[in-house]
Design a protein around this motif. Structure first.
Motif, PDB file in Angstrom:
ATOM      1  N   ALA A  12       0.836  -1.204   0.000  1.00 55.90           N
ATOM      2  CA  ALA A  12       0.000   0.000   0.000  1.00 55.90           C
ATOM      3  C   ALA A  12       0.873   1.257   0.000  1.00 55.90           C
ATOM      4  CB  ALA A  12      -0.941  -0.005   1.206  1.00 55.90           C
ATOM      5  N   ALA A  13       1.970   1.212   0.735  1.00 58.82           N
ATOM      6  CA  ALA A  13       2.859   2.365   0.807  1.00 58.82           C
ATOM      7  C   ALA A  13       3.594   2.602  -0.508  1.00 58.82           C
ATOM      8  CB  ALA A  13       3.869   2.169   1.941  1.00 58.82           C
ATOM      9  N   ARG A  14       3.759   1.571  -1.309  1.00 61.58           N
ATOM     10  CA  ARG A  14       4.515   1.678  -2.568  1.00 61.58           C
ATOM     11  C   ARG A  14       3.630   1.849  -3.801  1.00 61.58           C
ATOM     12  NH1 ARG A  14       9.531  -2.295  -3.071  1.00 61.58           N
ATOM     13  NH2 ARG A  14       9.725  -1.002  -4.914  1.00 61.58           N
ATOM     14  N   LEU A  15       2.308   1.700  -3.662  1.00 61.13           N
ATOM     15  CA  LEU A  15       1.430   1.819  -4.836  1.00 61.13           C
ATOM     16  C   LEU A  15       1.675   3.135  -5.557  1.00 61.13           C
ATOM     17  CD1 LEU A  15      -1.986   0.354  -3.653  1.00 61.13           C
ATOM     18  CD2 LEU A  15      -0.354  -0.649  -5.254  1.00 61.13           C
ATOM     19  N   GLY A  16       1.808   3.041  -6.853  1.00 64.66           N
ATOM     20  CA  GLY A  16       2.045   4.219  -7.675  1.00 64.66           C
ATOM     21  C   GLY A  16       3.508   4.598  -7.809  1.00 64.66           C
ATOM     22  N   ALA A  17       4.381   3.897  -7.095  1.00 64.39           N
ATOM     23  CA  ALA A  17       5.810   4.209  -7.159  1.00 64.39           C
ATOM     24  C   ALA A  17       6.403   3.725  -8.479  1.00 64.39           C
ATOM     25  CB  ALA A  17       6.541   3.548  -5.986  1.00 64.39           C
ATOM     26  N   PRO A  18       7.380   4.440  -8.992  1.00 61.36           N
ATOM     27  CA  PRO A  18       8.074   3.950 -10.191  1.00 61.36           C
ATOM     28  C   PRO A  18       8.726   2.603  -9.879  1.00 61.36           C
ATOM     29  CG  PRO A  18       8.781   6.190  -9.619  1.00 61.36           C
ATOM     30  CD  PRO A  18       7.925   5.699  -8.509  1.00 61.36           C
ATOM     31  N   GLY A  19       8.739   1.731 -10.851  1.00 58.19           N
ATOM     32  CA  GLY A  19       9.385   0.435 -10.660  1.00 58.19           C
ATOM     33  C   GLY A  19       8.521  -0.614 -10.009  1.00 58.19           C
ATOM     34  N   LEU A  20       7.241  -0.329  -9.805  1.00 58.47           N
ATOM     35  CA  LEU A  20       6.330  -1.314  -9.209  1.00 58.47           C
ATOM     36  C   LEU A  20       5.275  -1.680 -10.239  1.00 58.47           C
ATOM     37  CD1 LEU A  20       5.162  -2.868  -6.721  1.00 58.47           C
ATOM     38  CD2 LEU A  20       3.741  -0.857  -6.335  1.00 58.47           C
ATOM     39  N   ARG A  21       5.043  -2.960 -10.408  1.00 59.13           N
ATOM     40  CA  ARG A  21       3.975  -3.441 -11.300  1.00 59.13           C
ATOM     41  C   ARG A  21       3.224  -4.524 -10.569  1.00 59.13           C
ATOM     42  NH1 ARG A  21       0.063  -2.832 -14.115  1.00 59.13           N
ATOM     43  NH2 ARG A  21      -0.056  -3.499 -16.258  1.00 59.13           N
ATOM     44  N   VAL A  22       1.901  -4.399 -10.502  1.00 56.01           N
ATOM     45  CA  VAL A  22       1.040  -5.330  -9.773  1.00 56.01           C
ATOM     46  C   VAL A  22       0.129  -6.037 -10.766  1.00 56.01           C
ATOM     47  CG1 VAL A  22      -0.719  -5.537  -7.967  1.00 56.01           C
ATOM     48  CG2 VAL A  22       1.090  -3.809  -7.748  1.00 56.01           C
ATOM     49  N   PHE A  23       0.023  -7.363 -10.609  1.00 52.76           N
ATOM     50  CA  PHE A  23      -0.863  -8.160 -11.453  1.00 52.76           C
ATOM     51  C   PHE A  23      -1.742  -9.045 -10.592  1.00 52.76           C
ATOM     52  CE2 PHE A  23       2.696  -7.382 -14.330  1.00 52.76           C
ATOM     53  CZ  PHE A  23       2.036  -6.950 -15.455  1.00 52.76           C
ATOM     54  N   ASP A  24      -3.011  -9.102 -10.938  1.00 49.52           N
ATOM     55  CA  ASP A  24      -3.976 -10.003 -10.313  1.00 49.52           C
ATOM     56  C   ASP A  24      -3.949 -11.303 -11.109  1.00 49.52           C
ATOM     57  OD1 ASP A  24      -6.451 -11.361  -9.756  1.00 49.52           O
ATOM     58  OD2 ASP A  24      -7.338  -9.472  -9.114  1.00 49.52           O
ATOM     59  N   CYS A  25      -3.812 -12.421 -10.415  1.00 46.82           N
ATOM     60  CA  CYS A  25      -3.731 -13.740 -11.076  1.00 46.82           C
ATOM     61  C   CYS A  25      -4.785 -14.694 -10.521  1.00 46.82           C
ATOM     62  CB  CYS A  25      -2.340 -14.345 -10.863  1.00 46.82           C
ATOM     63  SG  CYS A  25      -1.005 -13.305 -11.428  1.00 46.82           S
ATOM     64  N   ARG A  26      -5.910 -14.153 -10.072  1.00 53.18           N
ATOM     65  CA  ARG A  26      -6.922 -14.995  -9.437  1.00 53.18           C
ATOM     66  C   ARG A  26      -7.512 -16.049 -10.358  1.00 53.18           C
ATOM     67  NH1 ARG A  26     -10.595 -10.467  -6.513  1.00 53.18           N
ATOM     68  NH2 ARG A  26      -9.609  -9.156  -8.086  1.00 53.18           N
TER      69      ARG A  26
END
Length: 108
Positions: A12-26
């Motif tokens: 949560a603290a890093r959301l939107g930071a450069p170098g972060l990519r989040v993927f949902d794999c449900r």
């Protein structure tokens, strides 16, 4: 070696930071009266609710090798890199977070 897992608070603290990519794999497991369970894409769940900014990766189509004899076998690294790039992933990112209900995970 640092842990491959990230806490929800750290994410949560890093959301939107450069170098972060989040993927949902449900995936959703659907039991059958007889025979093996059926696994369905969690894309509908992702469309309804997701971590802000998360993309979607299908466990079979995007993260598995269809030619492998065992289901959910990862593709070769070069193929996985190609698929992630096709989904908009910056392969130089510092952190990739893959998540799904009951199978939370992070990969760097």
């Amino acid at each position: 070696m640092p842990s491959p897992l990230i806490s929800p608070e750290d994410l949560a603290a890093r959301l939107g930071a450069p170098g972060l990519r989040v993927f949902d794999c449900r995936l959703t497991r659907v039991a059958r009266p007889e025979g093996p369970s059926e696994w369905r894409s969690g894309e509908g769940d992702w469309r309804r609710e997701r971590i802000p900014g998360a993309g979607f990766l299908h466990m079979l189509d995007d993260l598995s090798d269809a030619a492998a004899p065992v289901p959910y076998t990862p593709p070769p690294p070069w193929e996985l890199a190609r698929r992630l790039a096709a989904k908009g992933a910056d392969l130089s990112a510092d952190l990739f977070v893959l998540y799904g209900e009951g199978a939370e995970m992070a990969a760097h």
